[in-house]
Design a protein around this motif. Structure first.
Motif, short mmCIF file in Angstrom:
data_model
loop_
_atom_site.label_atom_id
_atom_site.label_comp_id
_atom_site.label_asym_id
_atom_site.label_seq_id
_atom_site.Cartn_x
_atom_site.Cartn_y
_atom_site.Cartn_z
N LEU B 134 115.15 47.59 78.76
CA LEU B 134 117.01 46.94 80.32
C LEU B 134 116.55 45.40 80.22
O LEU B 134 115.25 45.29 80.83
CB LEU B 134 117.18 47.54 81.46
N VAL B 135 117.40 44.49 80.34
CA VAL B 135 117.07 43.26 81.01
C VAL B 135 117.77 42.41 81.55
O VAL B 135 119.53 42.66 81.42
CB VAL B 135 116.81 41.90 79.21
N PRO B 136 117.71 42.29 83.07
CA PRO B 136 119.16 41.57 83.44
C PRO B 136 119.76 40.58 82.98
O PRO B 136 119.30 39.97 82.18
CB PRO B 136 117.59 41.77 85.32
N ALA B 137 120.87 40.69 83.35
CA ALA B 137 121.65 40.11 83.06
C ALA B 137 121.83 38.21 82.70
O ALA B 137 122.46 37.72 82.58
CB ALA B 137 123.17 40.26 83.34
N GLU B 138 121.49 38.16 84.67
CA GLU B 138 121.34 37.20 84.87
C GLU B 138 119.68 36.51 84.63
O GLU B 138 119.55 35.13 84.93
CB GLU B 138 121.21 37.10 86.26
N ALA B 139 119.18 36.81 84.14
CA ALA B 139 117.80 37.04 84.30
C ALA B 139 117.23 36.07 82.89
O ALA B 139 118.74 36.39 81.80
CB ALA B 139 116.66 38.45 83.50
N ALA B 284 103.96 45.79 96.79
CA ALA B 284 103.90 46.66 98.00
C ALA B 284 105.35 47.71 97.48
O ALA B 284 106.46 46.83 97.95
CB ALA B 284 103.43 45.18 98.75
N GLU B 285 104.79 48.80 97.12
CA GLU B 285 106.33 49.52 97.29
C GLU B 285 107.17 49.79 98.82
O GLU B 285 108.40 49.33 98.79
CB GLU B 285 105.96 50.82 96.33
N SER B 286 106.52 49.40 99.68
CA SER B 286 107.07 49.69 100.47
C SER B 286 107.79 47.94 101.52
O SER B 286 109.07 48.41 102.52
CB SER B 286 105.99 49.84 102.52
N GLU B 287 107.73 47.16 100.84
CA GLU B 287 108.01 45.86 101.36
C GLU B 287 108.59 45.03 99.84
O GLU B 287 110.41 44.48 100.10
CB GLU B 287 107.37 45.08 101.78
N LEU B 288 108.49 45.22 98.94
CA LEU B 288 108.89 44.73 97.78
C LEU B 288 109.74 45.26 96.51
O LEU B 288 109.72 44.39 95.46
CB LEU B 288 107.54 44.05 97.71
N VAL B 289 110.22 47.06 96.45
CA VAL B 289 110.50 47.44 96.14
C VAL B 289 109.51 47.81 94.75
O VAL B 289 108.36 48.55 95.26
CB VAL B 289 111.89 47.40 94.66
N ALA B 290 109.03 46.86 93.71
CA ALA B 290 107.84 46.58 93.13
C ALA B 290 106.92 45.57 92.56
O ALA B 290 106.39 45.37 91.83
CB ALA B 290 108.03 48.08 92.13
N GLY B 291 107.73 44.85 93.10
CA GLY B 291 107.03 43.43 93.13
C GLY B 291 107.92 42.55 91.69
O GLY B 291 108.71 42.96 91.50
N TYR B 292 106.66 42.04 90.67
CA TYR B 292 107.00 41.70 90.23
C TYR B 292 107.57 42.84 88.66
O TYR B 292 107.92 42.19 88.26
CB TYR B 292 105.70 40.62 89.24
N LEU B 293 107.53 43.66 89.02
CA LEU B 293 107.90 44.76 87.76
C LEU B 293 108.97 44.95 88.31
O LEU B 293 108.94 46.20 87.36
CB LEU B 293 106.77 46.33 88.16
N SER B 294 110.23 44.74 89.61
CA SER B 294 110.69 45.75 89.70
C SER B 294 111.87 45.96 89.04
O SER B 294 112.81 46.47 88.63
CB SER B 294 111.58 44.87 91.09
N GLU B 295 112.21 45.29 88.18
CA GLU B 295 113.79 44.54 86.68
C GLU B 295 112.68 45.18 85.72
O GLU B 295 113.57 45.13 84.77
CB GLU B 295 113.95 42.97 86.69
N TYR B 296 111.17 45.39 85.46
CA TYR B 296 110.64 46.54 84.02
C TYR B 296 111.26 47.21 83.65
O TYR B 296 111.22 48.35 84.87
CB TYR B 296 110.01 45.64 84.18
N SER B 297 111.34 47.86 82.40
CA SER B 297 111.64 49.06 82.09
C SER B 297 111.30 49.22 80.62
O SER B 297 110.17 48.48 80.48
CB SER B 297 112.97 49.24 82.68
N GLY B 298 110.39 50.33 81.00
CA GLY B 298 110.81 51.55 79.33
C GLY B 298 109.10 50.78 79.09
O GLY B 298 107.67 50.16 79.52
N PHE B 299 109.64 49.52 77.69
CA PHE B 299 107.58 49.45 77.06
C PHE B 299 106.49 48.42 77.96
O PHE B 299 105.91 47.96 78.09
CB PHE B 299 108.05 49.10 75.49
N ARG B 300 107.88 47.30 78.01
CA ARG B 300 107.33 46.31 78.56
C ARG B 300 106.81 46.49 80.17
O ARG B 300 105.80 46.02 80.63
CB ARG B 300 109.01 45.08 78.88
N PHE B 301 107.44 47.65 81.47
CA PHE B 301 106.67 48.11 81.42
C PHE B 301 105.36 48.87 81.77
O PHE B 301 104.32 48.40 82.54
CB PHE B 301 107.81 49.47 82.43
N ALA B 302 104.99 49.62 81.11
CA ALA B 302 104.69 50.05 79.98
C ALA B 302 103.51 49.09 79.84
O ALA B 302 101.32 49.00 80.37
CB ALA B 302 104.73 51.22 79.20
N LEU B 303 103.16 48.29 79.79
CA LEU B 303 102.26 47.07 79.27
C LEU B 303 101.92 46.60 80.12
O LEU B 303 100.86 46.22 80.48
CB LEU B 303 102.70 45.40 78.14
#
Lengths: 168, 455
Positions: B134-139, B284-303
């Motif tokens: 997934l690539v966010p529309a506004e990214a 920090a999961e409890s404050e920032l969802v997943a920080g800089y990883l929040s919008e990443y999915s799939g293979f890029r997240f795995a990297l």
């Protein structure tokens, strides 16, 4: 044999370097320009490595691509420049000045290379570009400029603290 | 009530799983060891291989172009093996960390896929590969797509100088340690860009925090690295290992009291640079969802995750090299090693040195994992205070102490041995106390049986 491989590796670094450097100027978005600059630093480091100047290559990456670019990106991201602000700046005049300056430098370098004629490359000693060799030069022949530079950096740090403290 | 009886006791299955987990990632360094003769610049390995290939294909491959192409293929092959080592190691490390986390939190952890849940990392990898990218529309789509590769490159480039054994090192650069500190700068750029290009406030905050953190902790890490560099008189990774000995009192960490302190400074700073707990503020999961990883999915997240877990190996291997004597084996001084050259025992020695290095590194990696499940996350102001008010001054004191210490050692060479013996005996007592404590805790809970039935 080694010359040909060296030429290939040089092209491998030089062509992307020119493209990335053009990207710094051409990019509309400042973050894209900054990223092109990071890429340009890396390809430039590759050319330094090809010249057996390992220390300079990695100093360059550490200082420019690492520390300075992070500060650049911080500033760009915090300022959030918009297209409107960009057009208000006197971009046209700056562009023309840049073109004239760049072509002037290009002419001088081209003339210098032409007049130098055939260059006879000298083999560098084994210790060339090592930490020890650079350190020896830095602390003997170039001690005064080295100390002057560190004094300049100290002044810059003190200045930054003074400016920041005023706002706190 | 009858005493608790474990349902089954799969000792052998557990041993088998652990053996596989330990063997699989290290197949790659062994393959690299086997391909080392091909990579020798002057050894003629490529020429021989090309001659053999030419005979098989029935063409002449002795030309210079074929030689260049052959060299490039060999280098690409070795780079491929190194990256695969990183990927497989981080995969197995994820499984191992989850199992440890389960034990430490009195739960079971993943134990379904394969023996002891060992295949869970393969399942994870397949899941990541099959998920939608997934690539966010506004990214900013170009930078968003490219950012994980910056992180991956910064991680993979360290393998150029990281030693795996006596001869298994790609390039023993003159600026070795310095090279590692400089190429890891690419990781910060990747994280900052991923945070910005996601166009999400959580990701931006995460990226900013991470950049601030890494830039701050690079300074104490750099200062601490210079302590062993001063003691060895070289920046090259292999030279630093050669300057140490096999016995604990010959390791740099014990040979100089300041080096012991510098090791802890370096270890803390590297935890922060790798975004590991207690310094995982950027994600920090409890404050920032997943920080800089929040919008990443799939293979890029795995990297991103592959680099993060692979970094555990990099930081442990760096500490092993700088402070714990690297691949040095007792009873193998430099003269004995060079006597082996050209015999069959040479390859055996290479394997032994790789095993020693790997064991030391894995022990440190385990400590990194324990810390994650022991310590709570610290606040951002505490994180900054720790770096600038404590670690940086301590780093400077260590550096200056080492300068004087080296002068002292020059005058009285017995100083290093005295410090080495005293500090390593102290460390031995700490280790013994640690194991006594562990033993006591185990016996307090359940007599002497360790229940493996839910493994």
């Amino acid at each position: 044999m080694a010359d040909r491989a060296e030429l290939w590796i040089f092209l491998l670094f030089a062509i992307p370097l020119v493209i990335a450097a053009a990207g710094v100027v051409a990019a509309r978005n400042p973050v894209n320009a900054a990223m092109s600059l990071v890429a340009a630093f890396f390809f430039l480091a590759g050319i330094y490595v090809l010249l057996v100047a390992h220390l300079v290559a990695f100093l360059q990456i550490l200082v420019y691509a690492g520390a300075i670019m992070v500060v650049f990106l911080f500033v760009i991201m915090l300022l959030q420049l918009h297209d409107q602000d960009m057009q208000d700046a006197k971009l046209k005049a700056m562009q023309w000045g840049g073109i004239i300056g760049a072509s002037g430098v290009l002419t001088v370098v081209a003339l210098a290379i032409q007049q130098a004629g055939e260059i006879h490359w000298k083999a560098v000693p084994e210790s060339f570009g090592t930490v020890k060799a650079v350190g020896m030069l830095l602390f003997t022949q170039y001690l005064l400029p080295f100390e002057a530079t560190s004094l300049l950096l100290l002044v810059a740090i003190v200045g930054a603290v003074v400016v920041a403290k005023q706002r706190i | 009530m009858a005493p608790y009886q474990p349902k089954s006791d799969p000792k052998w299955l557990v041993a088998l799983t652990l053996a596989v987990a330990l063997t699989v990632p290290f197949l790659f360094p062994v393959l690299i060891l086997l391909s080392m003769p091909l990579a020798e610049p002057s050894g003629g390995g490529v020429t021989l291989a090309l001659r053999w290939l030419g005979n098989v294909l029935g063409t002449d491959l002795s030309g210079p172009v074929a030689h260049d192409v052959g060299t490039a293929v060999v280098l690409l092959l070795i780079a491929f093996l190194f990256i695969n080592f990183g990927a497989i190691f981080s995969g197995i490390c994820v499984w191992w960390e989850r199992r440890i986390a389960g034990r430490m939190q009195s739960r079971i952890g993943p134990n379904r896929q394969g023996l002891g849940g060992f295949l869970v990392w393969v399942a994870d990898a397949v899941k990541f590969l099959l998920k939608e990218d997934l690539v966010p529309a506004e990214a900013d789509s170009l930078l968003f797509r490219i950012a994980p590769y910056f992180v991956l490159t910064g991680f993979a480039l360290t393998f150029v100088v990281l030693p795996f054994g006596h001869s298994v090192v790609m390039a023993d650069l003159n600026v070795g340690v310095f090279y590692i500190t400089s190429v890891t700068a690419l990781v910060v750029v990747g994280i900052l860009i991923s945070g910005w290009s996601s166009n999400s406030k959580w990701a931006l905050f995460g990226g900013m925090r991470s950049a601030a953190q890494v830039v701050s902790y690079e300074i104490p890490a750099g200062l601490a690295v210079f302590v062993p560099v001063l003691m060895a008189g070289s920046l090259s990774m292999q030279d630093i290992i050669r300057a140490q000995g096999a016995a604990p009192w010959d390791w740099f960490i014990f040979r100089n009291p300041a080096a012991l302190v510098a090791f802890f400074v370096l270890f803390t700073s590297q935890l922060a640079e790798a975004n590991r707990t207690p310094f995982d503020l950027p994600e920090a999961e409890s404050e920032l969802v997943a920080g800089y990883l929040s919008e990443y999915s799939g293979f890029r997240f795995a990297l991103f995750f592959m680099s993060e877990f692979g970094n555990i190996w990099v930081m442990s291997a760096l500490a092993t090299t700088l402070f714990f004597g690297g691949w040095q084996v007792p009873g193998m001084p430099a003269a004995a090693i060079s006597a082996l050259k050209g015999t069959g025992a040479w390859w055996g020695w290479q394997l032994v040195s790789m095993a020693v290095f790997a064991v030391k590194t894995l022990l440190l990696a385990n400590v990194v994992i324990w810390l994650r499940w022991t310590l709570p996350r610290i606040r951002i102001d505490q994180m900054m205070t720790l770096s600038w008010k404590y670690l940086v001054p301590i780093g400077f004191v260590c550096l200056i102490f080492t300068l004087f210490w080296q002068l002292g050692v020059g005058a009285a060479p017995g100083l290093e041995l005295a410090s080495g013996v005293a500090l390593s005996v102290g460390a031995l007592f700490v280790v013994i106390a640690f194991f006594r404590r562990v033993f006591k805790n185990v016996t307090d809970v359940r007599g002497d049986a360790i229940d493996l039935s839910n493994w």
